[in-house]
Design a protein around this motif. Structure first.
Motif, PDB file in Angstrom:
ATOM      1  N   ASN A  41       0.828  -1.207   0.000  1.00 50.68           N
ATOM      2  CA  ASN A  41       0.000   0.000   0.000  1.00 50.68           C
ATOM      3  C   ASN A  41       0.863   1.257   0.000  1.00 50.68           C
ATOM      4  O   ASN A  41       0.577   2.219  -0.721  1.00 50.68           O
ATOM      5  CB  ASN A  41      -0.934   0.004   1.206  1.00 50.68           C
ATOM      6  N   LEU A  44       2.231   1.740  -3.445  1.00 51.28           N
ATOM      7  CA  LEU A  44       1.251   2.304  -4.375  1.00 51.28           C
ATOM      8  C   LEU A  44       1.053   3.797  -4.170  1.00 51.28           C
ATOM      9  O   LEU A  44       0.927   4.555  -5.137  1.00 51.28           O
ATOM     10  CB  LEU A  44      -0.086   1.569  -4.235  1.00 51.28           C
ATOM     11  N   VAL A  45       1.026   4.231  -2.914  1.00 52.93           N
ATOM     12  CA  VAL A  45       0.870   5.670  -2.647  1.00 52.93           C
ATOM     13  C   VAL A  45       2.075   6.444  -3.160  1.00 52.93           C
ATOM     14  O   VAL A  45       1.936   7.509  -3.757  1.00 52.93           O
ATOM     15  CB  VAL A  45       0.633   5.933  -1.145  1.00 52.93           C
ATOM     16  N   THR A  46       3.274   5.912  -2.955  1.00 54.01           N
ATOM     17  CA  THR A  46       4.458   6.636  -3.439  1.00 54.01           C
ATOM     18  C   THR A  46       4.507   6.654  -4.960  1.00 54.01           C
ATOM     19  O   THR A  46       5.018   7.610  -5.548  1.00 54.01           O
ATOM     20  CB  THR A  46       5.755   5.999  -2.900  1.00 54.01           C
ATOM     21  N   MET A  47       3.979   5.630  -5.618  1.00 51.26           N
ATOM     22  CA  MET A  47       3.946   5.643  -7.078  1.00 51.26           C
ATOM     23  C   MET A  47       2.868   6.589  -7.603  1.00 51.26           C
ATOM     24  O   MET A  47       2.898   6.981  -8.765  1.00 51.26           O
ATOM     25  CB  MET A  47       3.696   4.234  -7.634  1.00 51.26           C
ATOM     26  N   GLY A  48       1.921   6.965  -6.735  1.00 52.07           N
ATOM     27  CA  GLY A  48       0.873   7.893  -7.135  1.00 52.07           C
ATOM     28  C   GLY A  48       1.269   9.348  -7.001  1.00 52.07           C
ATOM     29  O   GLY A  48       0.475  10.239  -7.302  1.00 52.07           O
ATOM     30  N   LEU A  50       2.650  12.826  -7.933  1.00 51.29           N
ATOM     31  CA  LEU A  50       2.739  13.538  -9.205  1.00 51.29           C
ATOM     32  C   LEU A  50       3.717  14.691  -9.068  1.00 51.29           C
ATOM     33  O   LEU A  50       3.899  15.243  -7.984  1.00 51.29           O
ATOM     34  CB  LEU A  50       1.355  14.057  -9.617  1.00 51.29           C
ATOM     35  N   PRO A  55      -4.112  16.590 -10.242  1.00 51.66           N
ATOM     36  CA  PRO A  55      -4.857  15.831 -11.245  1.00 51.66           C
ATOM     37  C   PRO A  55      -6.275  16.325 -11.473  1.00 51.66           C
ATOM     38  O   PRO A  55      -6.799  16.204 -12.557  1.00 51.66           O
ATOM     39  CB  PRO A  55      -4.857  14.407 -10.684  1.00 51.66           C
ATOM     40  N   THR A  68      -0.498  13.911  -4.441  1.00 44.90           N
ATOM     41  CA  THR A  68      -0.809  12.507  -4.674  1.00 44.90           C
ATOM     42  C   THR A  68      -2.110  12.392  -5.439  1.00 44.90           C
ATOM     43  O   THR A  68      -3.059  13.132  -5.183  1.00 44.90           O
ATOM     44  CB  THR A  68      -0.932  11.762  -3.330  1.00 44.90           C
ATOM     45  N   ASP A  69      -2.140  11.454  -6.367  1.00 45.69           N
ATOM     46  CA  ASP A  69      -3.342  11.191  -7.139  1.00 45.69           C
ATOM     47  C   ASP A  69      -4.445  10.683  -6.207  1.00 45.69           C
ATOM     48  O   ASP A  69      -4.242   9.707  -5.483  1.00 45.69           O
ATOM     49  CB  ASP A  69      -3.023  10.148  -8.209  1.00 45.69           C
ATOM     50  N   VAL A  72      -5.521   6.832  -6.428  1.00 52.65           N
ATOM     51  CA  VAL A  72      -4.636   5.872  -5.762  1.00 52.65           C
ATOM     52  C   VAL A  72      -4.910   5.876  -4.258  1.00 52.65           C
ATOM     53  O   VAL A  72      -4.946   4.819  -3.621  1.00 52.65           O
ATOM     54  CB  VAL A  72      -3.162   6.194  -6.061  1.00 52.65           C
ATOM     55  N   GLN A  73      -5.125   7.048  -3.700  1.00 51.28           N
ATOM     56  CA  GLN A  73      -5.420   7.141  -2.264  1.00 51.28           C
ATOM     57  C   GLN A  73      -6.711   6.404  -1.922  1.00 51.28           C
ATOM     58  O   GLN A  73      -6.780   5.698  -0.908  1.00 51.28           O
ATOM     59  CB  GLN A  73      -5.524   8.589  -1.824  1.00 51.28           C
TER      60      GLN A  73
END
Length: 116
Positions: A41, A44-48, A50, A55, A68-69, A72-73
């Motif tokens: 998890n 995934l947050v770190t990959m989200g 921007l 966005p 953060t997108d 994803v959150q």
């Protein structure tokens, strides 16, 4: 520098989870799976993240820094809730196994003997 710290923390979380999954105690295995789930998890947050663009309001986020997108959150929040429920269920099942068999050692539960 921030990316390095995040990568290091994620690596440590995955390593700790893997270490716990490989133990003989069922409770430690459950906690290991839970830690790996939470590490995924965080990943995934770190990959989200921007690079300075918001966005939802495109063009209005100049100079805002990393955001953060929100999609994803929302997905990670859902994964956290589902992970909590499955972890609680697994711990209740572990307790039930302990009541039935008197142990939570995986080798003893599997009926494996050491040859003596």
């Amino acid at each position: 520098m921030t990316e390095f710290v995040l990568a290091l923390v994620l690596g440590l979380l995955f390593a700790l989870g893997t270490f716990l999954v490989l133990r003989r105690d069922v409770v430690r295995v459950v906690w290991g799976v839970s830690i790996i789930s939470q590490a995924a998890n965080v990943y995934l947050v770190t990959m989200g993240l921007l690079d300075g663009s918001v966005p939802v309001l495109e063009g209005h986020g100049e100079g805002a820094g990393a955001v953060t997108d929100p999609l994803v959150q929302a997905l990670v929040l859902t994964a956290i809730v589902i992970g909590f429920g499955t972890t609680a269920f697994a711990l209740v099942l572990t307790y039930r196994v302990y009541e039935e068999h008197g142990t939570i050692d995986l080798l003893e539960l599997g009926g494996e003997t050491d040859g003596n």
